[in-house]
Design an enzyme around this catalytic site. Sequence first.
Site, mmCIF file in Angstrom:
data_model
loop_
_atom_site.group_PDB
_atom_site.id
_atom_site.type_symbol
_atom_site.label_atom_id
_atom_site.label_comp_id
_atom_site.label_asym_id
_atom_site.label_seq_id
_atom_site.Cartn_x
_atom_site.Cartn_y
_atom_site.Cartn_z
ATOM 1 N N ASP A 92 29.923 75.650 46.916
ATOM 2 C CA ASP A 92 30.700 77.058 46.489
ATOM 3 C C ASP A 92 30.029 78.117 46.817
ATOM 4 O O ASP A 92 28.864 78.055 47.050
ATOM 5 C CB ASP A 92 30.725 76.710 44.950
ATOM 6 C CG ASP A 92 31.791 77.760 44.306
ATOM 7 O OD1 ASP A 92 32.287 78.754 45.167
ATOM 8 O OD2 ASP A 92 31.941 77.852 43.385
ATOM 9 N N ASP A 271 36.981 69.203 41.849
ATOM 10 C CA ASP A 271 35.474 69.277 41.349
ATOM 11 C C ASP A 271 35.546 69.743 40.098
ATOM 12 O O ASP A 271 36.604 70.613 39.521
ATOM 13 C CB ASP A 271 34.601 69.992 42.081
ATOM 14 C CG ASP A 271 34.704 71.281 42.009
ATOM 15 O OD1 ASP A 271 34.009 72.076 41.199
ATOM 16 O OD2 ASP A 271 35.863 72.047 42.328
#
Length: 285
Positions: A92, A271
Amino acid sequence: MDFKLEATAPGTAARAGLITTDHGEIRTPIFMPVGTVGSVKAVHQRELREDVKAQIILGNTYHLYLRPGIEILEKAGGLHKFNGWDRPILTDSGGFQVFSLSANRKLTEEGAWFRSHIDGSKHLFTPEKVVDIERSIGADIMMALDECPPGTAERSYARKSLDLTHRWLARGWKRYKETEGKYGYSQAYFPIVQGVTYPDLRRESAKFVADLGADGNAIGGLAVGEPAEVMYEMIEVVNDILPADRPRYLMGVGTPANILEAIDRGVDMMDCVMPTRNGRNGMLF
């Protein structure tokens, strides 16, 4: 990175596919365990491989940048060598962490200023710097820097935020195309669709993202306070535009019900910290 669409389900947008990276294959739809600081908390690597059969795990640029730091990760040869995980890794960009530090950050055209939650030191994430950091981390899939507004944001804020995210994306994409990985394998770069809960802004962002022609695309800014049914509506709006021949990643989702509903609407990757966070506090799904 390569994506092959292998099957679709009649009467639904659900599909099965195969992502191929230099660190292995990922069969979709896939739920990806989150290892924020490079490893999944309370789960041994052996258990991840043999019991969970995880095909990919996540790391977070914000946390890894602060600790152990990019210099140490580079000396190790990247996150794969540092944590001993030989399968794919996604990072991320840190956009959500900066969003969650609202009291300690400032957004400018240049990038996101923030103070470390560890020692209060001041840092700047620009779209270009985040690409450089993710190159050093060595993730197989890297995410673009974006602003993640709350799910209840007013339209005026959503408009301003989306414009900033798109300008940052253009700069990050340019940096990505100008640079190469440090460790001898390829790295994909996923742009992120934003637009809060406004269908027209979501369509605009999805078109902007799709036009880049990236290896895959992400849907961000959902599961951040809006009702679940609104989230599902936004997924449908976006997936009508994002190309079907590229994987679609819904960020930060979620509960078992959210996962199934997202798959039904054509999402390939998801996720969430929830399974490991709740699991180590005594809750099973």
